[in-house]
Structures are given as C-alpha cells and as structure tokens.
Scaffold this active site. Structure first.
Site, PDB file in Angstrom:
ATOM      1  N   SER A  23      -2.400   8.791  -3.265  1.00 30.91           N
ATOM      2  CA  SER A  23      -2.417   7.452  -2.654  1.00 30.91           C
ATOM      3  C   SER A  23      -3.804   6.818  -2.720  1.00 30.91           C
ATOM      4  O   SER A  23      -4.007   5.715  -2.219  1.00 30.91           O
ATOM      5  CB  SER A  23      -1.934   7.519  -1.204  1.00 30.91           C
ATOM      6  OG  SER A  23      -2.668   8.483  -0.488  1.00 30.91           O
ATOM      7  N   ASN A 110      -2.246  13.936   9.278  1.00 35.62           N
ATOM      8  CA  ASN A 110      -1.162  13.158   9.896  1.00 35.62           C
ATOM      9  C   ASN A 110      -1.653  12.279  11.034  1.00 35.62           C
ATOM     10  O   ASN A 110      -1.318  11.096  11.114  1.00 35.62           O
ATOM     11  CB  ASN A 110      -0.050  14.092  10.396  1.00 35.62           C
ATOM     12  CG  ASN A 110       0.574  14.875   9.264  1.00 35.62           C
ATOM     13  OD1 ASN A 110       0.294  14.592   8.097  1.00 35.62           O
ATOM     14  ND2 ASN A 110       1.397  15.847   9.586  1.00 35.62           N
ATOM     15  N   HIS A 156      20.498 -31.720   9.861  1.00 32.68           N
ATOM     16  CA  HIS A 156      21.338 -31.535   8.665  1.00 32.68           C
ATOM     17  C   HIS A 156      20.750 -32.268   7.457  1.00 32.68           C
ATOM     18  O   HIS A 156      21.496 -32.688   6.581  1.00 32.68           O
ATOM     19  CB  HIS A 156      22.772 -32.040   8.885  1.00 32.68           C
ATOM     20  CG  HIS A 156      23.399 -31.568  10.154  1.00 32.68           C
ATOM     21  ND1 HIS A 156      24.101 -30.398  10.254  1.00 32.68           N
ATOM     22  CD2 HIS A 156      23.403 -32.106  11.412  1.00 32.68           C
ATOM     23  CE1 HIS A 156      24.531 -30.235  11.491  1.00 32.68           C
ATOM     24  NE2 HIS A 156      24.112 -31.257  12.219  1.00 32.68           N
ATOM     25  N   SER A 277       0.275 -31.059 -14.516  1.00 33.97           N
ATOM     26  CA  SER A 277       1.194 -30.324 -15.391  1.00 33.97           C
ATOM     27  C   SER A 277       0.528 -30.166 -16.752  1.00 33.97           C
ATOM     28  O   SER A 277      -0.273 -31.005 -17.165  1.00 33.97           O
ATOM     29  CB  SER A 277       2.487 -31.125 -15.527  1.00 33.97           C
ATOM     30  OG  SER A 277       3.094 -30.878 -16.768  1.00 33.97           O
ATOM     31  N   LYS A 283       2.323 -35.993 -13.781  1.00 32.04           N
ATOM     32  CA  LYS A 283       2.657 -35.100 -12.664  1.00 32.04           C
ATOM     33  C   LYS A 283       1.478 -34.755 -11.768  1.00 32.04           C
ATOM     34  O   LYS A 283       0.350 -34.634 -12.199  1.00 32.04           O
ATOM     35  CB  LYS A 283       3.233 -33.772 -13.210  1.00 32.04           C
ATOM     36  CG  LYS A 283       4.579 -33.890 -13.860  1.00 32.04           C
ATOM     37  CD  LYS A 283       5.718 -34.130 -12.891  1.00 32.04           C
ATOM     38  CE  LYS A 283       6.017 -32.935 -12.027  1.00 32.04           C
ATOM     39  NZ  LYS A 283       6.623 -31.826 -12.797  1.00 32.04           N
ATOM     40  N   ASN A 285       1.470 -31.829  -8.890  1.00 35.46           N
ATOM     41  CA  ASN A 285       2.398 -30.836  -8.359  1.00 35.46           C
ATOM     42  C   ASN A 285       1.938 -30.227  -7.028  1.00 35.46           C
ATOM     43  O   ASN A 285       0.746 -29.962  -6.849  1.00 35.46           O
ATOM     44  CB  ASN A 285       2.593 -29.708  -9.376  1.00 35.46           C
ATOM     45  CG  ASN A 285       3.356 -30.182 -10.603  1.00 35.46           C
ATOM     46  OD1 ASN A 285       4.154 -31.121 -10.515  1.00 35.46           O
ATOM     47  ND2 ASN A 285       3.089 -29.566 -11.733  1.00 35.46           N
ATOM     48  N   GLU A 290       4.313 -24.747  -2.546  1.00 33.49           N
ATOM     49  CA  GLU A 290       5.327 -23.969  -3.278  1.00 33.49           C
ATOM     50  C   GLU A 290       4.968 -22.484  -3.291  1.00 33.49           C
ATOM     51  O   GLU A 290       5.826 -21.618  -3.145  1.00 33.49           O
ATOM     52  CB  GLU A 290       5.458 -24.489  -4.715  1.00 33.49           C
ATOM     53  CG  GLU A 290       6.259 -25.779  -4.788  1.00 33.49           C
ATOM     54  CD  GLU A 290       6.230 -26.406  -6.177  1.00 33.49           C
ATOM     55  OE1 GLU A 290       7.103 -27.214  -6.462  1.00 33.49           O
ATOM     56  OE2 GLU A 290       5.318 -26.093  -6.975  1.00 33.49           O
TER      57      GLU A 290
END
Ligand code: ARG
Length: 459
Positions: A23, A110, A156, A277, A283, A285, A290
């Site tokens: 690890s 541990n 909605h 873009s 564009k 963006n 996102e």
C-alpha cells in the site's frame, strides 16, 4: 529487502503478489501522521519505562530526523517497503540501529494505521471547515447585493413563484451550514484513539493509552480493543458527509449551467471561470460547474465502495481495510478542490443578467397564487379562488396574454370581488414583498436573514 517476518517463512513472496499486497503507493500520504503517532508511542514507552531514556531519545530524534528529511525533500517513502509503517520503521533502524527495533513494542500496525487515518482525517475535516466557511462567505456577498433582484422560482422545473435572488442563494448557505455541522459531528467520532489496542486484544506491555491519546490531541480512547481496530464507521461517515455536501455543490452547479444557457440567460460567466471550445468559436463553456457535477459521482462511488468494504467482514482487522485509504484520500481531494473552485466561481466567475431576470418574472403566470390570495383577502374560500384563477389562466393562455393585460371588467367577469388594486398585487416586486411569513422570500424576511448570516459568519 527482507520482510520482518522472513524468519517464519521458507520462501520469498511472488513479486506480483508483493506488489498486489503493498500500500506504500498511496499510504505514503500518511507519513507525517505516522511519524507523529510513533513519536507519541515512543514517548509513552519512555514514560512507562518500557524504554530507557536513552532509547526513547534516540528513537524520537530518529523520527524527527526522518520528518525533517521528508520535509526537505531528501527522503521519500518508496517500495520495496510494503507500507508507510514498515517504511518508517526500516528507515529508523537504518538511522539509529538496535534502538529502532524497539519502537514497535506494545503496538501493531492495526492500531497504528487506525490512528494515522484518524489524524489525517481530522486535519482534512478542519481544512474543510475553513473552505466551507469561505464558500458560505462568497454566497453571502452575492446574496447581500441581490436582495431586491428577482428570479423565477421553480418547482418541477416549471415556473412557480418569483423569489428574491438573495433568498435563493441563502438556501445554499443553509445547506453548507448543515454540511459544516455534519463534519463537526464526524470529527468528534474521528477524534477517538485506537492506539494501544495492539493487534486486537490489547497488550501485556505496560502502556498508557490516555497518554498517547492526549499527546495526539484525541478527545477519547476506544473502550474495546476489538472494536478499536475493526471500526471503519468514521471513514464511511466522512465520505457520507462529503457525498451530501457534493450533492449541494452539484445542485448549484446544475443551476449555474442552466442559468448561463442562451435559453435562460439569467447569468453569464466571466472570462475568469469559463473556457472556449476547440472548434466552435462562439462557445463559452461552463466547465467548472460541469466538473463539479461530474466529480460528485466519484464521491458517491467511494461511499458505495466503503459500505461494501465493511459488509460481512468478521471481527477484527482484515486486509480488506487497506482499501479504506484511496476512497477517503480521493474524497478529501475531490471535495476540497470542488469547494475551492465553486468559491472562485461565485466570487468572480458569474454575473447576473438583472434585466433579463426582471423581464422573466414579469412575463409569466408565476403571480397566479397571488391572484388567488387576493380573493382570499376578500374572504373567498381558497379552493374557490384557486378555481377562478385556473379559469383566468386558461382564458389568458388561449389569447396569449398575461394577467396584467386584462381589463378590470374582464377580471370581474370571473369574480365580482376583483377591483383595480389587483394590478398592484400582481406586480412581481409586490408579489415577493408580500411573502412575509417567517422564512419566506419577503424582502423584510430576507433582510433579516442577511443580517443573521452577517453575524454568524463574523463579517
Ligand atoms: N497497510 C495496512 C493497511 O493499510 C496496514 C495494516 C496491516 N495490518 C495487518 N495486520 N496486515 O491496512
């Protein structure tokens, strides 16, 4: 490099299995916590006279040298050490010789690894508290300057009722406040020391668990040694609190993505937080929201991974638990970078299109409830008023007009109690202003909340 257990075994590990088992590639992140944990343990062994004072000093100085070498970039934990714990022990022995071989007295990897992760998580949670507060401040300033800016409120995804933009933004402050509280609760459980539980049963070596706990700033110690080395609830809780916080970041991201579309045009991105873009020259963006929305899935995935990791694992430590680290490391990295990015986006990346926002709230039926409430004010039962307004909406829709375009005589045809003052009640500013119920979007309520937040955030 010979394994510590090599005397017990006839053969060396298959090289692939050796890598599979290791690890060090990721738990090297715990180096500072592992060193602190070992320093506290050595101090304690000195205090209980398990180690002589010379040995204690040698070990502590050795560990401090390793820390310094690491911080100066002269030492980096690497294979062939299996994990960070062996790596430090091996390095210590190479530095100070025989005394180094006494460090692991009365403990196991541990309880050691459990201590390291808790120290690391505690630090991360403290950092998240700062980042979330900064995020709240960025939302607060935007809200404060937009108390009287109106925005359509949706249910909605359909236009519902207009809102003060500040009220909408303050909703996020509430969510982030709950996130802070959740992390605080998680922190109190993270801040419990498993050190001294040894492999699972405790130890006959004379140790002082309260001493190491105090040295490392833990508030409590685990009462049961088996539980101490088996518990990974706190990892799940941390990722769970993070997943909920990410859902909030993703929600505002989605809203921003919608707001900056040509279709909504409620806001635009400044050049500081938008990207172009490679093909389409027009564009701009919304990559930042996102990405936040996209990264939310990673954190949800980590939560699922951890829940599955502990499911059906018998007591006590099992190697499955080595799989706890990457999810929590990546969760902490992901959420902190997303909070930072969103703070920048809110502070300097977004500009609201006030003109378009007010045009939007003036040209829809989002004042329909207020038309019904107008009649309620004239003692018309709400359900009757609701049906009257339903008829008016239908009438207007068929003619492609709005309430404000109706003549008072037309209103009266639907209900005799309509008077000229109805036109005032229909104006979006008045619609919002009138929602004076506690926690509502009425300007006086929003002003009150802005003041409360100002105090709460110590601004
Ligand atoms: N690298 C291990 C982990 O992260 C350390 C603990 C190993 N303990 C053991 N009994 N093999 O979980």
């Amino acid at each position: 490099m010979a394994k510590v257990w090599s005397k017990r075994f006839d053969n060396t590990l298959n090289p692939f299995i050796e890598k599979f088992n290791a690890s060090i590639g990721f738990d090297r992140k715990l180096i500072l916590e592992d060193l602190d944990c070992s320093i506290a343990h050595a101090k304690m062994l000195g205090k209980t006279k398990v180690l002589s004072s010379t040995e204690t000093l040698q070990i502590i100085n050795g560990l401090k040298t390793i820390k310094l070498e690491y911080l100066e970039g002269k030492f980096f934990p690497n294979p062939p050490s299996e994990d960070i714990h062996y790596c430090i022990e091996e390095k210590l022995i190479s530095l100070i010789g025989e005394a180094g071989k006494k460090l692991h007295t009365g403990r196991s990897r541990n309880d050691q690894v459990g201590t390291d992760i808790r120290l690391w998580l505690r630090k991360e949670i403290d950092n998240l508290e700062i980042l979330l507060t900064d995020l709240q401040k960025s939302f607060f300033y935007l809200a404060k300057s937009n108390i009287y800016t109106l925005i359509p409120g949706y249910t909605h995804m359909q236009r519902a009722q207009p809102l003060s933009l500040a009220h909408h933004l303050l909703a996020y402050l509430e969510m982030f406040q709950r996130d802070r509280e959740r992390f605080k609760e998680v922190r109190s459980r993270v801040n419990t020391s498993p050190l001294g539980a040894a492999a699972l049963a405790g130890t006959k070596i004379k140790i002082d668990r309260n001493f190491t706990a105090a040295e490392l700033g833990f508030e409590n110690i685990y009462k049961n040694s088996v539980d101490a080395v088996s518990d990974r609830d706190f990892c799940i809780e941390f990722v769970s609190a993070s997943a909920i916080a990410m859902s909030h970041l993703s929600k505002i991201s989605e809203e921003i993505i919608l707001w900056v579309t040509d279709e909504f045009s409620f806001a635009k991105l400044t050049d500081k937080c938008a990207t172009g873009s490679s093909l389409m020259p027009q564009k701009k963006n919304p990559d930042v929201p996102e990405l936040i929305r996209g990264k939310t899935g990673r954190v949800y995935g980590h939560l699922q991974a951890l829940l599955t990791m502990v499911k059906g694992v018998p007591l006590a430590y099992n190697k499955d638990f080595q799989e706890d680290k990457e999810p929590i490391f990546d969760t902490a990295d992901t959420i902190s970078s997303c909070i930072k990015a969103l703070t920048i986006l809110i502070s300097e990346g977004i500009e609201f299109n006030i003109e378009n926002l007010s045009y939007s709230v003036e040209n829809d039926f989002s004042n329909a409830t207020d038309l019904a409430d107008y009649l309620v004010g004239k003692n018309v039962p709400f359900r009757t008023a609701y049906q009257v307004v339903g008829e008016i909406v239908k009438y207007c829709s068929e003619r492609k007009i709005l309430f404000k375009h109706l003549k008072i005589d037309e209103f009266k045809r639907f209900h005799p109690d309509f008077n000229q003052d109805v036109f005032l009640d229909l104006q979006p500013h008045n619609v919002v202003k009138a929602r004076t119920s506690e926690g509502g979007t009425g300007f006086t309520q929003v002003e009150k909340e802005v003041n409360n937040w100002e105090k709460k955030l110590l601004l």
